[in-house]
Design a protein around this motif. Sequence first.
Motif, PDB file in Angstrom:
ATOM      1  N   GLY A 254      52.247  47.740  36.796  1.00 52.10           N
ATOM      2  CA  GLY A 254      52.228  46.376  37.323  1.00 52.10           C
ATOM      3  C   GLY A 254      50.865  45.734  37.202  1.00 52.10           C
ATOM      4  N   GLU A 255      49.810  46.515  37.449  1.00 52.25           N
ATOM      5  CA  GLU A 255      48.447  45.994  37.318  1.00 52.25           C
ATOM      6  C   GLU A 255      48.132  45.677  35.863  1.00 52.25           C
ATOM      7  OE1 GLU A 255      46.356  48.317  41.101  1.00 52.25           O
ATOM      8  OE2 GLU A 255      46.533  49.313  39.157  1.00 52.25           O
ATOM      9  N   ARG A 256      48.603  46.534  34.965  1.00 53.81           N
ATOM     10  CA  ARG A 256      48.386  46.294  33.535  1.00 53.81           C
ATOM     11  C   ARG A 256      49.045  44.976  33.108  1.00 53.81           C
ATOM     12  NH1 ARG A 256      47.815  49.999  29.094  1.00 53.81           N
ATOM     13  NH2 ARG A 256      47.970  51.687  30.606  1.00 53.81           N
ATOM     14  N   ARG A 257      50.263  44.724  33.616  1.00 52.79           N
ATOM     15  CA  ARG A 257      50.959  43.495  33.270  1.00 52.79           C
ATOM     16  C   ARG A 257      50.206  42.278  33.802  1.00 52.79           C
ATOM     17  NH1 ARG A 257      56.100  43.436  31.772  1.00 52.79           N
ATOM     18  NH2 ARG A 257      55.323  45.320  30.758  1.00 52.79           N
ATOM     19  N   ARG A 258      49.663  42.384  35.003  1.00 46.66           N
ATOM     20  CA  ARG A 258      48.919  41.263  35.575  1.00 46.66           C
ATOM     21  C   ARG A 258      47.620  41.016  34.812  1.00 46.66           C
ATOM     22  NH1 ARG A 258      48.497  42.967  41.555  1.00 46.66           N
ATOM     23  NH2 ARG A 258      49.700  44.797  40.978  1.00 46.66           N
TER      24      ARG A 258
END
Length: 743
Positions: A254-258
């Motif tokens: 999720g952090e990578r996507r953000r």
Amino acid sequence: MSSDNNHHRNSPSQYFQHSLELIAGELSTATGASPTLGQLLKHVGDTRKEATGDETPVHEVLVDVTEPRPIPFVLSFNNLTYSVKVPRKMTLPGFFRRRGGSAAADAAIVDNPLAGDSYFTRTKTLLNDISGEARDGEILAVLGASGSGKSTLIDALANRIAKGSLKGNVTLNGEALESRMLKVISAYVMQDDLLFPMLTVEETLMFAAEFRLPRTLSKSKKKMRVQALIDQLGLRNAAKTVIGDEGHRGVSGGERRRVSIGIDIIHDPIILFLDEPTSGLDSTSAFMVVKVLQRIAQSGSIVVMSVHQPSYRILGLLDRLIFLSRGQTVYSGSPKTLPLYFSEFGYPIPENENKTEFALDLIRELEGSPGGTKSLVEFNKSWQSMKHTRDTEPDRVGLSLKEAISASISRGKLVPGATNDVNSTSMVPTFANPFWKEMVVLSNRSILNLRRMPELFGIRLAAVLVTGFILATVFWQLDNSPKGVQERLGFFAFAMSTTYYTCADALPVFLQERYIFMRETAYNAYRRLSYVISNALVTLPGLILLSFAFSMTTFWAVGLDGGLSGFLFYFLIMFASFWSGSSFVTFLSGVVPHVMLGYTIVVAVLAYFLLFSGFFINRDRIPGYWIWFHYLSLVKYPYEAVLQNEFENPAKCFVRGIQIFDNSPLGAVPPAMKVRLLQSLSNTLGMRITSSTCMTTGLDILKQEGITDLSKWNCLLITVAWGFLFRILFYFSLLLGSKNKRS
């Protein structure tokens, strides 16, 4: 924060909003024409300066989403239709067909042939008369099953489909969008997270800021923007963590996507397109991503995203929905009216069921039925006409596109490079930074990546040292005999070809960065030429070190001639070989998209280069129909250069007296017999030949090898020129091969 502070913060923008029409009116009166964006921007800056005393550019501050504002942007799309040619499946007679095949699929292939179909191809319609709109402050979500046309619609809106292939029109505030303008005011987030694994979250966003933000912003202002964005994305706890990959632990999915979203919104674009940003994430991570997108929309952006199957919580964050089925619209409107829509269609949504899941399941069920979704498509058209008849809400968009962009910039939107130039043709530069600045930033990023992965260069250096050590010990201190000459030729041929083969590890470097490069250049983050030159400059120090290591390992150990000057030329030709080899492999990486295919081509082509280099067969003996390949061989020129460096001394002798018999059947006879044979030969020729008479010099060897055309310095220059030629070809491969548009 006190109410006074709030008033002070809000008053400049309120003042601007009240005076924008007056400014436009004054400019129209003064010039007799509508004001350009550059003129409006100048008045925007003056207004802000008068109200606050702040002389910094107006687009340096994050937007305050609590501030009341009009809705200045509407992205409209009407009658979008897009078709492609696909190979027609060759159908066998009925008794050969596999049982259980899809009758509907066969019918889709055979029925309704379109104009332009042929026996081998058919026309497949990916988008069929799609219309709708998206407003800033809202999220428009495109839903549908796999293959319904979600990503195609996003690409159509983002101008990622070739102009002649897409029918219909896309407008912003009623004005057609130029490709150049759209690149500057919009951003596109791909479905895959294309990030450098060894950079931290903060570094990744900082490099994006260096590329996308105007050069008028100071370094400190860019850092402030990055820190504010980190907070906006909810990445504060992961700011110092590397992105990571399969071999390195990093941030969560999720952090990578953000982070992927963050690098594309660093300049706070007016329009944001996202292709399935929640794909592959758990429900919590997906909700956080869409929550971030909601905040981005509320800051004054239009957010258009495709989503496969949103959860109940995500549905609550969406403002407009478009359901697609095989390229056609089956619903367009607010999530709130979804139950009423399907209830009137005759399929009421159960009270406790997820509305979107029910809708998607019903659409799939209809797609499998004989009539397909035709009834739902027709119902949507009648529903939309009834809805427009009932809708009496006045149009809230009263600003032209230039005025709306001006208003957006005044509120802090970071449109890169927007200037006060009154010339409308230059109101938005193509690139945010000058050429040299892009090169510096690209080089810094590449060097930082290399420093974080020293094992890559370490392995390459070790390979060169091991190869040099093996060659040095095998060809240790060669003598000046006929056998020594043959051994020297073998050493040079192997050494030159080895330098090229060790360059093959440069192949995956660009292949790993290819899609990052395509994403960044698609929206003019930097020039392709900047990338090519930066890529070359960053590789040079490594090539110099590899050349020096190989030269030091082999030159004196093998016993090569020339002393210090000979060593320096040997080092230069080694460096030129590494340079041309690295450039050749880099060019191939720009042409060939797959690593294994690339390695196969590199190995094969380098083998051909070695074959025609002049070692296995002299130039004079190569058939005329293959001689062209001899001159194209990259190995030819460094091979001839080192031979000339070794054998150019006319005073150095390599065959004396009886050594003339060494490479013949007479080489096995006793030395005394060789002396008598030499005396007989002397008498026959009428000249005195003794055991110490020099029979073959270095120049004779060069003539025997057919090396008479070019000097060693010309060979060096040609080898270096090959390197530059392949870098130029690499640039053109990027120019032609990274259009990032569907045909």
